[in-house]
Design a protein around this motif. Structure first.
Motif, mmCIF file in Angstrom:
data_model
loop_
_atom_site.group_PDB
_atom_site.id
_atom_site.type_symbol
_atom_site.label_atom_id
_atom_site.label_comp_id
_atom_site.label_asym_id
_atom_site.label_seq_id
_atom_site.Cartn_x
_atom_site.Cartn_y
_atom_site.Cartn_z
ATOM 1 N N GLU A 13 0.825 -1.211 0.000
ATOM 2 C CA GLU A 13 0.000 0.000 0.000
ATOM 3 C C GLU A 13 0.862 1.267 0.000
ATOM 4 N N GLY A 14 1.925 1.240 0.817
ATOM 5 C CA GLY A 14 2.805 2.408 0.852
ATOM 6 C C GLY A 14 3.478 2.653 -0.481
ATOM 7 N N LEU A 15 3.838 1.560 -1.177
ATOM 8 C CA LEU A 15 4.522 1.724 -2.457
ATOM 9 C C LEU A 15 3.572 2.255 -3.526
ATOM 10 N N GLU A 16 2.306 1.855 -3.476
ATOM 11 C CA GLU A 16 1.362 2.391 -4.454
ATOM 12 C C GLU A 16 1.259 3.910 -4.329
ATOM 13 N N ALA A 17 1.120 4.400 -3.091
ATOM 14 C CA ALA A 17 1.062 5.848 -2.883
ATOM 15 C C ALA A 17 2.399 6.496 -3.224
ATOM 16 N N ALA A 18 3.504 5.853 -2.809
ATOM 17 C CA ALA A 18 4.827 6.422 -3.071
ATOM 18 C C ALA A 18 5.126 6.468 -4.563
ATOM 19 N N LEU A 19 4.642 5.472 -5.308
ATOM 20 C CA LEU A 19 4.841 5.468 -6.762
ATOM 21 C C LEU A 19 4.188 6.691 -7.403
ATOM 22 N N ILE A 20 2.945 6.943 -7.031
ATOM 23 C CA ILE A 20 2.226 8.065 -7.624
ATOM 24 C C ILE A 20 2.893 9.381 -7.247
ATOM 25 N N VAL A 21 3.202 9.547 -5.950
ATOM 26 C CA VAL A 21 3.847 10.783 -5.508
ATOM 27 C C VAL A 21 5.230 10.912 -6.135
ATOM 28 N N GLY A 22 5.994 9.801 -6.154
ATOM 29 C CA GLY A 22 7.338 9.851 -6.720
ATOM 30 C C GLY A 22 7.340 10.147 -8.206
ATOM 31 N N ILE A 23 6.419 9.516 -8.950
ATOM 32 C CA ILE A 23 6.358 9.751 -10.397
ATOM 33 C C ILE A 23 5.933 11.187 -10.697
ATOM 34 N N VAL A 24 4.888 11.677 -10.001
ATOM 35 C CA VAL A 24 4.436 13.051 -10.226
ATOM 36 C C VAL A 24 5.504 14.054 -9.790
ATOM 37 N N GLY A 25 6.099 13.826 -8.599
ATOM 38 C CA GLY A 25 7.144 14.738 -8.126
ATOM 39 C C GLY A 25 8.358 14.721 -9.035
ATOM 40 N N GLY A 26 8.766 13.531 -9.488
ATOM 41 C CA GLY A 26 9.903 13.449 -10.398
ATOM 42 C C GLY A 26 9.621 14.129 -11.728
ATOM 43 N N PHE A 27 8.366 14.023 -12.190
ATOM 44 C CA PHE A 27 7.982 14.688 -13.435
ATOM 45 C C PHE A 27 8.095 16.210 -13.279
ATOM 46 N N LEU A 28 7.583 16.724 -12.163
ATOM 47 C CA LEU A 28 7.679 18.172 -11.921
ATOM 48 C C LEU A 28 9.129 18.597 -11.778
ATOM 49 N N ARG A 29 9.924 17.773 -11.139
ATOM 50 C CA ARG A 29 11.344 18.104 -10.952
ATOM 51 C C ARG A 29 12.067 18.160 -12.292
ATOM 52 N N ARG A 30 11.787 17.206 -13.179
ATOM 53 C CA ARG A 30 12.425 17.219 -14.487
ATOM 54 C C ARG A 30 11.966 18.404 -15.324
ATOM 55 N N ARG A 31 10.712 18.808 -15.114
ATOM 56 C CA ARG A 31 10.197 19.956 -15.852
ATOM 57 C C ARG A 31 10.695 21.280 -15.295
#
Length: 281
Positions: A13-31
């Motif tokens: 469960e923690g990884l599902e939430a962390a995946l979404i936050v990590g992917i969105v945060g990483g996308f914003l960071r790259r942008r």
């Protein structure tokens, strides 16, 4: 072994939430859109606090109820947990391979419309949803565990590892084969869900809700001795009682067998992926 069950629940469960936050945060960071990162992290923190408050309230309400009503509440929580686990397994089997692409496409669409708050809401709702699910799962697991403290430690360790993996995804340093990871954990979660379902049937009988097929089908008291590792495995994870009744056995088999077949059945690759390789060659 109850520690292992709560560890997998916390990790999954923690990884599902962390995946979404990590992917969105990483996308914003790259942008380079760091202005949206601060409200995103604030939304994540708010969701965590709400989930903790819900867990505290549910535990307090349960503790104040008479014994029979406590058994009834544990039955309801257990059934809700099984329903959530089943839905999560089915949904993730369909979306695990394309999860990253779908999230980044949604993030790109939100930014194209000038709506960074959509991304903040995406992270907030992801953590809130997974947090609610984790709360229900763990309350059900604690109810059937012989050692709530150890079970809580397993859940905390799983969540901490999930947070670490999510941070690695955010930094771009961790890449996970999501389809394989979720298939492996799904098999274990099917076993856990079957155990929770049996425990729910057991507590439903204690609450006088279910009184049919109560004749024992086996005597496992020589094996399922409280406090032993085997008892922790059979009761804490698989939900098997020292004297399983007919209805508990039937419910366990009817849930476990179809779900394992569903999880382990080979998935077909999309037609486009089969033709893409020869075309590229």
């Amino acid at each position: 072994m109850a520690v292992l069950a709560t560890f997998v629940i916390g990790l999954r469960e923690g990884l599902e939430a962390a995946l979404i936050v990590g992917i969105v945060g990483g996308f914003l960071r790259r942008r380079g859109d760091r202005a949206a990162l601060r409200p995103m992290w604030a939304g994540v923190a708010l969701a965590v606090l709400i989930c903790i408050a819900v867990a505290v309230v549910l535990e307090a309400v349960s503790a104040d109820l008479p014994q029979q009503e406590q058994e009834g509440l544990e039955t309801v929580i257990g059934l809700v947990a099984v329903a959530m686990i089943t839905y999560m397994i089915v949904w993730m089997r369909k979306h695990a391979r394309s999860m990253r692409g779908e999230l980044e496409a949604a993030a790109e669409s939100a930014l194209a419309k000038g709506s960074t708050w959509a991304l903040v809401g995406m992270a907030f709702l992801a953590v809130l949803r997974e947090g609610f699910e984790t709360t229900v799962f763990l309350l059900a697991a604690f109810g059937s565990s012989t050692s709530p403290v150890a079970a809580g430690g397993g859940a905390l360790l799983g969540i901490l590892i999930a947070i670490g993996l999510g941070y690695g995804i955010y930094r771009g340093a961790v890449h996970i084969d999501l389809a394989r990871f979720f298939t492996v954990t799904a098999v274990f979660l099917v076993l856990v869900a079957a155990g929770l379902l049996v425990s729910a049937v057991h507590t439903a009988h204690e609450a006088t809700w279910v009184n049919v097929w109560q004749e024992p089908v086996a005597d496992l008291s020589a094996i399922v001795q409280p406090g032993t590792p085997i008892a922790s495995l059979l009761t804490g994870v698989l939900g098997i009682q020292p004297e399983p009744t007919l209805i508990e056995t039937v419910v366990w088999v009817l849930y476990l067998v179809p779900m394992l077949i569903f999880v382990l059945w080979p998935t077909r690759r999309p037609a486009g992926s089969r033709t893409a390789a020869p075309a590229a060659a």
